[in-house]
Design a protein around this motif. Sequence first.
Motif, PDB file in Angstrom:
ATOM      1  N   GLU A  11      38.161  44.927  56.666  1.00 26.09           N
ATOM      2  CA  GLU A  11      39.096  46.326  56.010  1.00 26.09           C
ATOM      3  C   GLU A  11      40.091  45.445  55.101  1.00 26.09           C
ATOM      4  O   GLU A  11      40.388  45.981  54.161  1.00 26.09           O
ATOM      5  N   ARG A  12      40.559  44.313  55.639  1.00 22.97           N
ATOM      6  CA  ARG A  12      41.585  43.477  54.949  1.00 22.97           C
ATOM      7  C   ARG A  12      40.661  43.037  53.373  1.00 22.97           C
ATOM      8  O   ARG A  12      41.301  42.995  52.331  1.00 22.97           O
ATOM      9  N   LYS A  13      39.605  42.642  53.719  1.00 14.43           N
ATOM     10  CA  LYS A  13      38.829  42.181  52.373  1.00 14.43           C
ATOM     11  C   LYS A  13      38.706  43.160  51.395  1.00 14.43           C
ATOM     12  O   LYS A  13      38.717  43.210  50.198  1.00 14.43           O
ATOM     13  N   HIS A  14      38.210  44.366  51.827  1.00 12.55           N
ATOM     14  CA  HIS A  14      38.077  45.686  51.148  1.00 12.55           C
ATOM     15  C   HIS A  14      39.240  45.956  50.473  1.00 12.55           C
ATOM     16  O   HIS A  14      39.035  46.309  49.276  1.00 12.55           O
ATOM     17  N   HIS A  15      40.575  45.987  51.302  1.00 13.91           N
ATOM     18  CA  HIS A  15      41.636  46.273  50.462  1.00 13.91           C
ATOM     19  C   HIS A  15      42.166  45.403  49.432  1.00 13.91           C
ATOM     20  O   HIS A  15      42.757  45.705  48.234  1.00 13.91           O
ATOM     21  N   ALA A  16      41.897  44.132  49.423  1.00 12.21           N
ATOM     22  CA  ALA A  16      42.139  43.092  48.757  1.00 12.21           C
ATOM     23  C   ALA A  16      41.198  43.179  47.336  1.00 12.21           C
ATOM     24  O   ALA A  16      41.758  43.034  46.346  1.00 12.21           O
ATOM     25  N   LEU A  17      40.068  43.555  47.662  1.00 18.66           N
ATOM     26  CA  LEU A  17      39.051  43.989  46.579  1.00 18.66           C
ATOM     27  C   LEU A  17      39.588  45.202  45.876  1.00 18.66           C
ATOM     28  O   LEU A  17      39.526  45.244  44.404  1.00 18.66           O
ATOM     29  N   GLU A  18      40.072  46.099  46.469  1.00 19.95           N
ATOM     30  CA  GLU A  18      40.588  47.282  45.791  1.00 19.95           C
ATOM     31  C   GLU A  18      41.798  46.973  45.239  1.00 19.95           C
ATOM     32  O   GLU A  18      41.963  47.362  43.951  1.00 19.95           O
ATOM     33  N   THR A  19      42.604  46.205  45.536  1.00 21.93           N
ATOM     34  CA  THR A  19      43.606  45.713  44.810  1.00 21.93           C
ATOM     35  C   THR A  19      43.193  44.856  43.527  1.00 21.93           C
ATOM     36  O   THR A  19      43.986  45.164  42.312  1.00 21.93           O
ATOM     37  N   GLU A  20      42.339  43.930  43.757  1.00 27.86           N
ATOM     38  CA  GLU A  20      41.836  42.953  42.545  1.00 27.86           C
ATOM     39  C   GLU A  20      41.392  44.204  41.506  1.00 27.86           C
ATOM     40  O   GLU A  20      41.445  43.988  40.206  1.00 27.86           O
ATOM     41  N   LEU A  21      40.479  45.133  41.859  1.00 27.56           N
ATOM     42  CA  LEU A  21      39.876  45.951  40.956  1.00 27.56           C
ATOM     43  C   LEU A  21      40.812  46.870  40.336  1.00 27.56           C
ATOM     44  O   LEU A  21      40.849  47.422  39.132  1.00 27.56           O
ATOM     45  N   THR A  22      41.831  47.591  40.859  1.00 27.16           N
ATOM     46  CA  THR A  22      42.978  48.165  40.240  1.00 27.16           C
ATOM     47  C   THR A  22      43.669  47.496  39.004  1.00 27.16           C
ATOM     48  O   THR A  22      43.681  47.927  38.101  1.00 27.16           O
ATOM     49  N   ILE A  23      43.877  46.077  39.402  1.00 29.90           N
ATOM     50  CA  ILE A  23      44.587  45.376  38.637  1.00 29.90           C
ATOM     51  C   ILE A  23      43.755  44.863  37.348  1.00 29.90           C
ATOM     52  O   ILE A  23      44.016  45.139  36.224  1.00 29.90           O
ATOM     53  N   ALA A  24      42.252  44.905  37.518  1.00 33.50           N
ATOM     54  CA  ALA A  24      41.438  44.348  36.572  1.00 33.50           C
ATOM     55  C   ALA A  24      41.221  45.715  35.575  1.00 33.50           C
ATOM     56  O   ALA A  24      40.983  45.741  34.525  1.00 33.50           O
ATOM     57  N   LEU A  25      41.162  46.762  36.249  1.00 34.85           N
ATOM     58  CA  LEU A  25      41.131  48.120  35.532  1.00 34.85           C
ATOM     59  C   LEU A  25      42.236  48.247  34.700  1.00 34.85           C
ATOM     60  O   LEU A  25      42.176  49.133  33.550  1.00 34.85           O
ATOM     61  N   ALA A  26      43.343  47.802  34.892  1.00 34.87           N
ATOM     62  CA  ALA A  26      44.557  48.225  34.256  1.00 34.87           C
ATOM     63  C   ALA A  26      44.581  47.412  32.885  1.00 34.87           C
ATOM     64  O   ALA A  26      45.434  47.642  32.009  1.00 34.87           O
ATOM     65  N   HIS A  27      43.948  46.393  32.899  1.00 33.67           N
ATOM     66  CA  HIS A  27      43.849  45.664  31.709  1.00 33.67           C
ATOM     67  C   HIS A  27      42.470  45.662  30.875  1.00 33.67           C
ATOM     68  O   HIS A  27      41.548  45.558  31.079  1.00 33.67           O
TER      69      HIS A  27
END
Length: 59
Positions: A11-27
Amino acid sequence: MPVESHLVELERKHHALETELTIALAHPSSDDLKIAELKRKKLLLKDEIARLKSTERLH
């Protein structure tokens, strides 16, 4: 590793990927292949979490 601690780590890894994905989609300059890979990894983790939770409920 006990199932509960393994679930917490997944779940920690899933959350980290979600954060990374959100950042990537914002750029707008983000690489589409990187975004696709992040989504694939996130989905695999989600499936593994669901499988473990399902197995845990049976015991």
